[in-house]
Scaffold this motif. Structure first.
Motif, PDB file in Angstrom:
ATOM      1  N   ARG A 468      44.179  34.985  41.362  1.00 17.67           N
ATOM      2  CA  ARG A 468      43.074  36.054  41.192  1.00 17.67           C
ATOM      3  C   ARG A 468      41.764  35.523  41.252  1.00 17.67           C
ATOM      4  NH1 ARG A 468      44.755  40.673  36.915  1.00 17.67           N
ATOM      5  NH2 ARG A 468      42.834  41.355  37.535  1.00 17.67           N
ATOM      6  N   GLU A 469      40.949  36.441  41.357  1.00 15.36           N
ATOM      7  CA  GLU A 469      39.508  36.191  41.369  1.00 15.36           C
ATOM      8  C   GLU A 469      39.172  35.190  40.137  1.00 15.36           C
ATOM      9  OE1 GLU A 469      36.849  39.310  40.899  1.00 15.36           O
ATOM     10  OE2 GLU A 469      35.186  38.312  42.450  1.00 15.36           O
ATOM     11  N   ILE A 470      39.640  35.506  38.974  1.00 15.66           N
ATOM     12  CA  ILE A 470      39.318  35.095  37.653  1.00 15.66           C
ATOM     13  C   ILE A 470      39.779  33.497  37.607  1.00 15.66           C
ATOM     14  CG2 ILE A 470      41.272  35.809  36.417  1.00 15.66           C
ATOM     15  CD1 ILE A 470      37.618  35.667  35.102  1.00 15.66           C
ATOM     16  N   ASP A 471      40.807  33.393  38.300  1.00 19.93           N
ATOM     17  CA  ASP A 471      41.248  31.843  38.309  1.00 19.93           C
ATOM     18  C   ASP A 471      40.247  31.153  39.021  1.00 19.93           C
ATOM     19  OD1 ASP A 471      43.809  33.007  37.339  1.00 19.93           O
ATOM     20  OD2 ASP A 471      44.685  33.374  39.125  1.00 19.93           O
ATOM     21  N   ILE A 473      37.043  31.557  39.166  1.00 17.17           N
ATOM     22  CA  ILE A 473      35.853  31.733  38.260  1.00 17.17           C
ATOM     23  C   ILE A 473      36.007  30.569  37.329  1.00 17.17           C
ATOM     24  CG2 ILE A 473      34.614  33.131  36.610  1.00 17.17           C
ATOM     25  CD1 ILE A 473      35.165  35.381  38.400  1.00 17.17           C
TER      26      ILE A 473
END
Ligand SMILES: [Zn+2]
Lengths: 811, 349
Positions: A468-471, A473
């Protein structure tokens, strides 16, 4: 995971010292738990300077020296080496130190001259074979410096705490990649001896393929990828020195050249591999299948293991030869007699590996990596390095191109990363160019939009954790370094949740009990129970003798009291605020937060001017119960109601039964005082689901906790009148009954009613007791007249006589 | 000499004057405090003091003489009392005639001292610092569902991440919570942001009971969720806490992994023993590991029905028992659970 400093340096030409590298890896990738010197046996050897040197008076080859070892005192040391020279530095072992050869130095006399320690030769320190003289050091360090700090003597080992999301760091290659990114130095695989094997095309085949006449059949649910290769004509024997050293540097023991090559590849690139003795595989067949129920295998460690269908095995046409991804079998082990090898380089399913290795109760370097996930793209490269290394150290020839049985090569997924989101989560703007460069350095493919818009990021094959995007980030934050982010407290809004009411209650009760001189305990809630369904049972208890969760805090406190008695501690005043558990028939038990108190022994510490032998009794326990109940339920009327069934009193709060007071039976020595216990409910801990998964119950949140304040009454200005009533109370009449009658008869003038004496014996008729009360009467607006008081007194006595046959005591 | 049953005012006056003279003489001549006390009892004593006689007689005196007799009685009483005070002051070294004991080296009268458990003290001290920053206290059950303990917190099933949470089960999907983090989910479901809570409580692991492990231990969790909450807030708030709690000037954050936070960070503070130089206690690093933290994983917000695009948050967790061990110089964690009064009383000192 163990990582060697020198081995890492074979990947990246960094210049950092081991300590600096430790810091770098810890702040950017994974915590280095420890830095171990591989020559810890030299830890006590120091650098010392020979200050004076002269001939030994009674020997022609010994020297008498005075040595500065940094301790501030010159030591007399006898030395037999011809090369000992005043002013030079040598390794020195003080008295009491054990040198690597195993000798522990003692203070002793050598031909009449005292020697306090030893100047050492290279051989004595196992640093070489030179024993012609002591080891002269050409370093510029003060005497007393540990030798290991003065000389770059050997390798250092980093113990890296690799967390479950980063299996890619379970190899030198993985750590080197991070070091390369953090130092900006290039990354390259270390050179291997010998020639790279040459083979033709190894196309992907599904389910089944062949190599050099061996058929390989794979159930892809068990192994998404399986590569095999045959090498013929190897000579199994010891490994070369460099290979032995490499393995030693990560704490792995050399076995033979083929096994060592396999272990080397595991530590180098993170790919577990296995070499089978081809001659032992029946039917020229290798298959990856689920074990059959009742199937057995003797693993390399010599243990026979029973398998079932949760375990994956590598089998020939007849039987299992390895527990896939965990351990090989003894039957096809590579031995000195082995000449032909079947090499396995595979990716086994992570969850099944985990289930399987738990089923057989084994955890190995290989299973550790497979259950965390091995890079799907790694096998071809790992196989090539393994084959090259085996041929270089054990000879032999590749018998044909490898087989590569693959179900489907996963297509890397692109993740969109919004710069605005990066800034929102991290609180600081990391320029897109910067982020892109850092991600690229660890193998990501980054497609940056113009300006500060979006990044399209494709993670490398070894980073299955990036979904995911958070990974991404997180990667940006980590690569940038957490230190880079500012630490400024920014404005915030107060939260909506009020203090949990149970916390408020607990806090008040704790305060009350501490002020009463009680000690808080925090014991564990496990109990031996009684085997009945009245208790909540732990399915997999730690201790079979205490498999239940307690129903009562007093149960726990009683056991802890017994422990104290065993230590001859008999003055106890313990309390606990904690949970008790009751089965409900449903999955979740009832969890009740309670306060428990246990008190026994001396009411006061001993003092020469105090009365002796006063011990806690039921009346103390009753008082504590009242105080605790009032603190727990401040708005409710508290009553202690005489009870039976083991309880002295039950505690009622606002008419609700919330607990009790009892004598606590203990397994106690004869000298122990009686123990009294109090147990009071604070509240039931809500444990139902707040809302279904993915939903909330925001509209239903409770408001602030209701509070209770005592109300002010004007302080009296008129004088009060007091008188005492000594009464003869017949058996069967309780003090509470008498008090009720007195209150009813005295009306609103009665301000206080205090029972102050109980007496039986001389002057009191058999079967009766004398109880004495002091009454305080007051009128809010005027002084009471004697006549009024006398009138009240007569009325009370007449009511008592009528209602309860209670009369004034005359004598 | 006694008063008649119904004395006249003259009788009363004569006799009370005589009694007063004798009383004043006895008081004035008392050689020491014991004699003075005897004189007080004889004249002003509650049970047999001579003034009682005159007090009773007031009731029997003729109505018209009563006021005057009452005044006489009060005057005499005041005279005696002030003579008593005066004499007492003269005889006694201190005010009120108090004589101190001869041997003042005798010990004080001790009292049992109550005490909070050291782990509670640490929890309360941590809570006090966060309360200044607007945090309140949230609690949750110790027996939890697997969903609140693992599922909602983004733990992958049958994954090595679970190895760090060796779990005591009550049933297949009911367990003794392995951390206080389920309170995060319960709170997020119950209350709309902004959320600023601390969740202290007991947690359980299927761990051996030895000097450094316990199957039950306390944990304290923090959660902050609102619009615009970032990693900078996490660093700043936890750094502030470290300075206040440990007096450390330096805190360090390093990458870590928890399924329910991302980015995850471990916070270290400068080792108190060596001031960062490196010693055995800190394994030569100069740092002490204090807490785990991170930005709340969007999957956790989503599991709790909170909009993960609109809201962000951070969370942390730490072990008060470990801190209490350092604080009180305890080397064996078992003493916290044994309830040995010899230990608990030390903390009460
Ligand atoms: Zn230190």
């Amino acid at each position: 995971m163990n990582v060697s400093y020198e081995w890492l340096r074979a990947f990246v030409p960094f210049e950092e010292t081991p300590a600096q590298l430790r810091e770098l890896i810890t702040t950017h990738a994974a915590t280095v738990d420890d830095l171990v010197h591989l020559r810890a046996d030299l830890a006590d050897i120091v650098v010392a300077r020979v200050v004076e040197e002269g001939p030994h008076p009674d020997s022609d080859h010994l020297h008498v020296t005075r040595v500065d070892d940094g301790s501030g005192e010159l030591l007399d040391v006898v030395c037999g080496a011809a090369n000992v020279t005043a002013g030079k530095l040598y390794p020195f072992a003080r008295v009491g130190v054990t040198i690597p050869t195993g000798i522990t130095l003692e203070k002793r006399k050598i031909r009449g001259q005292t020697s306090n320690g030893m100047l050492c030769s290279a051989r004595e320190l196992k640093l070489g074979d030179d024993h012609a003289g002591i080891m002269e050091l050409s370093v510029d360090v003060p005497p007393g410096t540990p030798l290991l700090r003065a000389l770059p003597l050997s390798d250092m080992q980093f113990v890296v705490d690799v967390l479950p999301n980063r299996p890619d760091l379970l190899s030198h290659l993985g750590v080197a990649r991070e070091v390369s990114a953090a130092t900006g130095k290039p990354l390259a695989l270390p050179a291997l001896p010998g020639e790279a094997p040459v083979w033709g095309e190894a196309p992907h085949v599904r389910h089944e393929g062949t190599t050099a006449g061996v058929t390989v059949r794979v159930d892809h649910a068990l192994a998404p990828r399986y590569m095999g290769l045959v090498i013929k004509g190897v000579k199994v024997g010891p490994s070369p020195e460099w290979l032995v050293k490499r393995l030693e540097s990560v704490g792995s023991r050399s076995i033979n050249n083929v096994v060592d090559a396999s272990n080397y590849v595991l530590h180098e690139v993170g790919q577990p591999t296995h070499a089978f003795d081809l001659a032992r595989l029946a039917g020229a067949t290798v298959q990856v299948r689920a074990a059959r129920k009742g199937e057995k295998i003797v693993t390399l460690d010599g243990v026979e293991r029973a398998l079932d269908e949760t375990v994956t095995v590598i089998a020939d046409a007849e039987r299992a030869h390895a527990i896939a991804g965990v351990m090989g079998g003894r039957d096809s082990e590579v031995t000195d007699a082995t000449t032909d090898l079947f090499l396995e380089v595979a990716v086994f399913d992570a969850r099944r590996t985990r289930t399987g290795r738990k089923r057989v109760g084994l955890s190995t370097d290989a299973s550790y990596r497979f259950e965390r996930g091995v890079d799907f793209a790694l096998p071809p490269m790992a196989l090539e390095r393994l084959a090259r290394l085996i041929m270089a150290v054990a000879g032999g020839q590749v018998a044909g191109p490898p087989v590569d049985v693959v179900e489907q090569v996963p297509v890397p997924r692109a993740v969109t990363v919004r710069s605005s989101r990066v800034a929102k989560v991290l609180g600081a703007r990391v320029p897109s160019v910067d982020a892109a460069a850092r991600l690229t350095a660890i193998g990501f493919t980054v497609d940056a939009e113009e300006g500060e818009g979006e990044l399209t990021v494709v993670a490398p094959s070894w980073r299955a954790d990036i979904v995911r995007e958070i990974d991404v980030i997180e990667e940006i934050a980590r690569l940038k370094g957490y230190d880079w982010f500012p630490t400024e407290i920014r404005p915030f809004r107060p939260g909506t949740p009020p203090d949990d009411p149970i916390w408020v209650q607990s806090d008040r009760v704790r305060e009350t009990l501490v002020s009463l001189g009680l000690l808080e305990a925090r014991p564990m809630p496990f109990t031996k129970g009684d085997g009945a369904s009245r208790f909540v049972r732990v399915a997999n208890p730690l201790a079979e003798d205490e498999p239940y969760l307690r129903r009562e805090l007093l149960d726990t406190l009683a056991r802890r009291a017994e422990d104290n008695l065993a230590h001859l501690q008999g003055n106890l005043r313990l309390f606990e605020i904690g949970s008790a558990f009751e089965p409900t028939g449903a999955a979740m038990p009832r969890e009740i937060v309670r306060v428990g108190v246990l008190m026994m022994g001396d009411r006061h510490p001993e003092h020469f001017a105090s009365a002796r032998g006063q011990r806690y009794d039921e009346w103390d326990a009753k008082a504590v119960a009242e105080r605790a109940a009032r603190a727990a339920h401040p708005a409710a009327d508290i009553a202690l109601v005489p009870a039976d069934g083991g309880w002295l009193w039950r505690v009622h709060a606002g008419g609700r039964d919330v607990g009790g007071v009892r004598h606590v039976a203990l397994d106690a020595p004869v000298w122990a005082a009686p123990a009294f216990g109090v147990e009071i409910d604070l509240a039931e801990m809500p444990n139902a689901d707040v809302a279904p998964a993915g939903q909330n119950a925001h509209g239903t949140a409770p408001g602030p906790v209701g509070r209770h304040w005592p109300q002010y009454r004007p302080v009296p200005t008129m004088p009060s009148a007091e008188f005492d009533l000594a009464l003869l109370v017949p058996a069967g009449v309780t003090s509470a009954q008498v008090e009720a009658s007195i209150r009813a008869a005295s009306g609103e003038l009665l301000e206080r009613l205090q029972l102050f004496d109980q007496y039986t014996g001389q002057g009191v008729p058999e079967g009766m007791r004398s109880l004495a009360w002091r009454l305080t009467l007051r009128h809010p607006e005027r002084t009471l007249r004697d006549k009024e008081i006398e009138g009240r007194r007569s009325k009370i006595l007449s009511v008592l006589d009528q209602e309860l046959h209670v009369r004034a005591r005359t004598s | 000499m006694t008063l008649p049953d119904h004395p006249s005012l003259d009788d009363y006056r004569g006799q009370i004057s005589e009694m007063a003279a004798q009383g004043l003489a006895a008081i004035g001549d008392a050689p020491d405090l014991d004699a003075l006390e005897a004189a007080r009892v004889a004249y002003l004593g509650d049970r047999r003091g001579r003034m009682l006689e005159f007090q009773r007689a007031l009731g029997a005196i003729a109505r018209d003489a009563k006021p005057e007799a009452g005044r006489l009685f009060n005057t005499v009483k005041r005279q005696l009392e002030s003579a008593l005070d005066e004499r007492r002051a003269r005889l006694g070294r201190g005010a009120g005639g108090y004589t101190p004991p001869a041997d003042l080296t005798m010990p004080a009268r001790p009292q049992w001292t109550g005490a909070r458990h050291p782990v509670t003290l640490v929890i309360e001290e941590i809570a006090a610092i966060f309360r200044e920053l607007g945090f309140t206290i949230a609690l949750g059950p110790e027996v939890e569902t697997e969903w609140y303990n693992f599922g909602a917190l983004n733990f992958p099933a049958n994954h090595p991440a679970m190895d760090l949470h060796d779990t005591l089960y009550v049933q297949d999907d009911v367990l003794l919570r392995t951390h206080t983090s389920p309170v995060q989910v319960r709170t997020l479901q119950r209350f709309a942001p902004p959320i600023r809570i601390l969740a202290p409580g007991n947690v359980y692991r299927r761990d051996f009971f030895d000097a450094s492990h316990a199957p039950m231990f306390a944990q304290i969790e923090g959660l902050c969720v609102d619009e615009g909450v970032s990693f900078v807030d996490l660093k700043a708030t936890l750094g502030h806490f470290a300075r206040r709690f440990f007096g450390s000037t330096r805190a360090r954050f390093r990458p870590s992994y928890f399924p329910f936070t991302e980015p995850s960070a471990e916070m270290d503070v400068e080792c108190r023993l060596c001031r960062g130089a490196g010693c055995a206690a800190c394994k030569g690093t100069g740092w002490m590991e204090i807490l785990g933290s991170g930005m709340v994983h969007p999957a956790v917000l989503e599991a709790a029905g909170v909009d993960s695009e609109k809201y962000t948050g951070w969370a942390f967790g730490m072990g008060p028992a470990r801190i209490a061990m350092q604080r009180y110089g305890v080397t064996d964690i078992r003493v916290f659970y044994d309830s040995d009064v010899r230990f608990l009383e030390q903390i009460a000192e």
